[in-house]
Design an enzyme around this catalytic site. Structure first.
Site, mmCIF file in Angstrom:
data_model
loop_
_atom_site.group_PDB
_atom_site.id
_atom_site.type_symbol
_atom_site.label_atom_id
_atom_site.label_comp_id
_atom_site.label_asym_id
_atom_site.label_seq_id
_atom_site.Cartn_x
_atom_site.Cartn_y
_atom_site.Cartn_z
ATOM 1 C CD GLU A 49 -2.947 -0.779 -0.007
ATOM 2 O OE1 GLU A 49 -2.981 0.359 -0.483
ATOM 3 O OE2 GLU A 49 -3.514 -1.769 -0.441
ATOM 4 C CE1 TYR A 52 -6.575 3.049 -0.393
ATOM 5 C CE2 TYR A 52 -4.200 3.319 -0.050
ATOM 6 C CZ TYR A 52 -5.199 2.652 -0.571
ATOM 7 O OH TYR A 52 -5.110 1.411 -1.391
ATOM 8 C CG ASP A 105 -7.623 4.512 -4.182
ATOM 9 O OD1 ASP A 105 -8.774 4.628 -4.316
ATOM 10 O OD2 ASP A 105 -6.662 3.770 -4.794
#
Length: 353
Positions: free
Chosen positions: A43, A126, A144
């Site tokens: 991520e 996020y 996102d």
DNA sequence: AAGACGGGGCC
DNA sequence: GGCCCAGTCTT
């Protein structure tokens, strides 16, 4: 918001999206096992970076740092080297610091609650939601750019997605949509849809699993959404990059740990203005007590960061020997040893000249 | 709320 | 060559 969404529409979106995702998800290295550390690294790498770019970096990173503990124990130099070329290097530094903190304070287990995971460096709203939902099956929104684009179109929202208030609105929307059974898959389905079908330009609406409930498609405005304020153009700067040489040796400089390309190695770089290029360079050499014997312009090029536009002059500065006292944080390298340090792309480009 | 922070892909 | 992609931290 809730008035915007009937039970039937919510159910249809959940079912269609999950079904589509399970049939069309890409086989990506971080999707092969449920592992909070791997989800976390992926991520962070995926922030502002395309999947195709990330895949080889992720695989090398996992070979080099297979576990959270291995990463925690690694020297920062090695972590930055593994990140070389990916950009936004504070991501690597923050990840490294946060992983160390997880080892020190949480016994090496990535926190599974919003409060604690959000305190870790580099983990914002996020990434917190992505890790909690994907690795821990928690019902947390992970909004996102893909998700904001999908929501803007699906519900024909004209809010400026650059605003914080819009992101919060989208998070509330996500909370009402995420199903209890598969929060991680649902979040990934939204992002995968944004990447594969609901793309920024020319979305493939005819292949979209939620076409039948999409307001933008119904209104014929999918190309106009999402709405976003234009970013201001990068500021122009004229710089000289110096190749200070002695035979096969040249000098590199460790950049300060704040600001542009923080913590990376670079070539000595001087900003200048008002045609005072040579004056600035001479003043620089004088101040650093560089015994320069010859200056030569090797070439010029332009280099654009997201927020700065460099007009670069590459200049060689010859020196008689390597015995003089070099400034702090500088060292001599050769073409053969340059690969051992982490050099920003702009300097690789300068060296090509 | 606005600015800093990289690099790459598409047409 | 000009357009687009965009999370987190800092100010």
């Amino acid at each position: 918001m809730d008035c915007l969404l009937s039970e039937e529409v919510v159910a249809e979106i959940r079912r269609s999206l999950l079904d589509w995702y399970r049939r069309n998800r890409r086989d990506l290295p971080w999707r092969r096992e449920k592992n909070p550390y791997k989800t976390w690294v992926s991520e962070i790498m995926l922030q502002q970076t395309r999947v195709d770019t990330v895949v080889p970096y992720f695989e090398r990173f996992m070979e080099q740092f297979p576990t959270l503990e291995a990463l925690a124990e690694a020297p920062e130099e090695q972590v930055l080297k593994a990140w070389e070329g990916l950009g936004y290097y504070s991501r690597a530094r923050n990840l490294h610091a946060a992983v160390k903190e997880v080892v020190a304070n949480y016994g090496g287990k990535v926190p599974d609650d919003l409060e604690r995971i959000s305190k870790l460096k580099g983990i914002g709203p996020y990434t917190a939601g992505a890790i909690l939902s994907i690795a821990y099956d928690k019902k947390a929104p992970a909004v996102d750019g893909n998700v904001m684009r999908v929501f803007s179109r699906l519900f024909a929202l004209t809010d400026d997605i650059a605003k914080v208030s819009t992101r919060k609105k989208m998070e509330r929307l996500a909370e009402t949509l995420i199903p209890d059974e598969a929060p991680g898959d649902f979040n990934q389905a939204l992002m995968e849809l944004g990447a594969l079908i609901c793309s920024p330009t020319s979305p493939q609406c005819l292949f979209c699993p939620v076409l039948s409930v999409c307001d933008a498609y119904r209104l014929g405005m999918e190309e106009e959404l999402p709405r976003k304020k234009k970013a201001k153009p990068p500021t122009e700067e004229e710089v000289a990059i110096l190749l200070i040489t002695c035979g096969m040796h040249f000098l590199v400089e460790k950049r300060p740990d704040q600001g542009l390309l923080a913590g990376l190695w670079g070539l000595p770089t001087i900003g200048w203005s008002d045609q005072k290029e040579m004056e600035s360079i001479l003043e620089f050499c004088d101040q650093k007590q560089i015994p320069a014997t010859k200056f030569m312009i090797k070439g010029q090029f332009e280099y654009i960061f997201s927020h700065r536009h460099w007009k670069v002059t590459v200049m060689t500065v010859e020196t008689p020997d390597t015995g003089w006292e070099v400034p702090e944080n500088w060292k001599w390298v050769t073409k053969e040893t340059i690969g051992e340090i982490t050099l920003a792309n702009v300097y690789h480009k300068a060296l090509q000249l």
